[in-house]
Design a protein around this motif. Structure first.
Motif, PDB file in Angstrom:
ATOM      1  N   UNK A 166      46.442  35.036  43.742  1.00  0.00           N
ATOM      2  CA  UNK A 166      45.615  36.364  42.249  1.00  0.00           C
ATOM      3  C   UNK A 166      46.076  37.281  42.622  1.00  0.00           C
ATOM      4  N   UNK A 167      46.162  38.435  41.899  1.00  0.00           N
ATOM      5  CA  UNK A 167      46.695  39.877  42.734  1.00  0.00           C
ATOM      6  C   UNK A 167      45.802  40.384  43.098  1.00  0.00           C
ATOM      7  N   UNK A 168      45.273  41.792  43.386  1.00  0.00           N
ATOM      8  CA  UNK A 168      43.883  41.911  44.404  1.00  0.00           C
ATOM      9  C   UNK A 168      43.425  43.458  42.695  1.00  0.00           C
ATOM     10  N   UNK A 169      44.209  43.506  42.424  1.00  0.00           N
ATOM     11  CA  UNK A 169      43.958  44.111  41.223  1.00  0.00           C
ATOM     12  C   UNK A 169      42.798  43.366  39.984  1.00  0.00           C
ATOM     13  N   UNK A 170      43.781  42.106  39.489  1.00  0.00           N
ATOM     14  CA  UNK A 170      43.075  41.593  38.732  1.00  0.00           C
ATOM     15  C   UNK A 170      42.005  40.524  39.175  1.00  0.00           C
ATOM     16  N   UNK A 171      41.417  40.499  40.927  1.00  0.00           N
ATOM     17  CA  UNK A 171      40.523  40.358  41.260  1.00  0.00           C
ATOM     18  C   UNK A 171      39.918  41.640  41.123  1.00  0.00           C
ATOM     19  N   UNK A 203      34.081  41.983  50.880  1.00  0.00           N
ATOM     20  CA  UNK A 203      34.879  41.183  50.852  1.00  0.00           C
ATOM     21  C   UNK A 203      36.079  41.370  50.387  1.00  0.00           C
ATOM     22  N   UNK A 204      35.999  42.160  48.743  1.00  0.00           N
ATOM     23  CA  UNK A 204      37.260  42.922  48.720  1.00  0.00           C
ATOM     24  C   UNK A 204      38.214  43.751  49.728  1.00  0.00           C
ATOM     25  N   UNK A 205      37.348  45.303  49.967  1.00  0.00           N
ATOM     26  CA  UNK A 205      37.723  45.932  50.388  1.00  0.00           C
ATOM     27  C   UNK A 205      38.453  45.374  52.017  1.00  0.00           C
ATOM     28  N   UNK A 243      46.634  38.765  59.365  1.00  0.00           N
ATOM     29  CA  UNK A 243      47.303  39.386  60.164  1.00  0.00           C
ATOM     30  C   UNK A 243      48.737  40.381  58.551  1.00  0.00           C
ATOM     31  N   UNK A 244      47.885  39.381  57.900  1.00  0.00           N
ATOM     32  CA  UNK A 244      49.105  39.568  57.010  1.00  0.00           C
ATOM     33  C   UNK A 244      48.640  41.097  56.109  1.00  0.00           C
ATOM     34  N   UNK A 245      47.130  41.731  56.089  1.00  0.00           N
ATOM     35  CA  UNK A 245      46.387  42.755  55.472  1.00  0.00           C
ATOM     36  C   UNK A 245      46.516  43.271  54.161  1.00  0.00           C
ATOM     37  N   UNK A 246      46.169  42.764  53.637  1.00  0.00           N
ATOM     38  CA  UNK A 246      46.717  42.785  52.295  1.00  0.00           C
ATOM     39  C   UNK A 246      45.223  43.434  51.158  1.00  0.00           C
ATOM     40  N   UNK A 247      43.989  44.161  52.087  1.00  0.00           N
ATOM     41  CA  UNK A 247      43.043  44.246  51.319  1.00  0.00           C
ATOM     42  C   UNK A 247      43.239  45.837  51.518  1.00  0.00           C
ATOM     43  N   UNK A 248      41.924  46.360  50.631  1.00  0.00           N
ATOM     44  CA  UNK A 248      41.647  48.065  49.980  1.00  0.00           C
ATOM     45  C   UNK A 248      41.811  49.074  51.913  1.00  0.00           C
ATOM     46  N   UNK A 249      41.378  48.514  52.561  1.00  0.00           N
ATOM     47  CA  UNK A 249      41.274  49.444  54.365  1.00  0.00           C
ATOM     48  C   UNK A 249      42.243  48.543  55.351  1.00  0.00           C
TER      49      UNK A 249
END
Length: 176
Positions: A2-7, A109-111, A170-176
């Motif tokens: 699931x894409x972060x923007x959709x989440x 959790x999203x960030x 390790x694949x950091x896809x969050x906002x921070x």
């Protein structure tokens, strides 16, 4: 995946649903409270007591619709009366104890890059739990109220775990 923007969109909707539920509870609670005489919104039993009627607001000697029997010992049972005002005040207090912290954890959790699908599932679980808990509290549905509360708490604890997961990814896809 699931894409972060959709989440973010889904979590925004669920956040608004939980906040709207809270506002409806606040409005319902306000309707159950004793009001100041100048408000002009007194229930009839309060008006009668104010005029000098001998009808008490709550008769401690008789169980009423809001009474709950509590087992003290195996042989003794005590009736604990709860007014509608007290019931609604407890619903509000329970919301204040659970909703702000969970919404904060959800967005952290999203960030921090927690798993997006997990965030959606946990937010849905929490929203379902809080809505169901309130309905069960209003209609005195035990043990369903406890089960609903557990769903909400499971969502809260899940967000804490997902924050840690996101922080150590390790694949950091969050906002921070």
């Amino acid at each position: 995946m699931v894409d972060t923007q959709d989440t973010i969109k889904i979590l925004a909707i669920l956040t608004v649903v939980v906040c709207l539920k809270y506002f409806f509870v606040i409005i319902g609670s306000g309707g159950k409270r004793k009001r100041a005489p100048e408000d002009g919104f007194q229930p009839s039993n309060v008006k009668q007591a104010a005029v000098g009627q001998s009808t008490p607001l709550l008769d401690d000697n008789k169980p009423n619709a809001n009474s709950t029997a509590v087992d003290v010992d195996n042989d003794v049972s005590v009736v604990v009366a709860m007014t509608e005002e007290e019931r609604w005040a407890r619903i509000v207090q329970n919301d204040l104890e659970n909703i702000p912290i969970t919404i904060t954890l959800m967005w952290i959790s999203v960030l921090f890059g927690g798993d997006n699908l997990t965030n959606i599932v946990l937010a849905s679980l929490f929203t379902f739990g809080r809505l169901t808990h309130t309905i069960c509290y209003i209609y005195r549905l035990m043990p369903w109220r406890s089960f609903a509360w557990m769903f909400g708490i499971a969502g809260t604890i899940g967000f804490m775990v997902n924050i840690i997961y996101g922080a150590f990814r390790t694949d950091r896809i969050g906002v921070l």
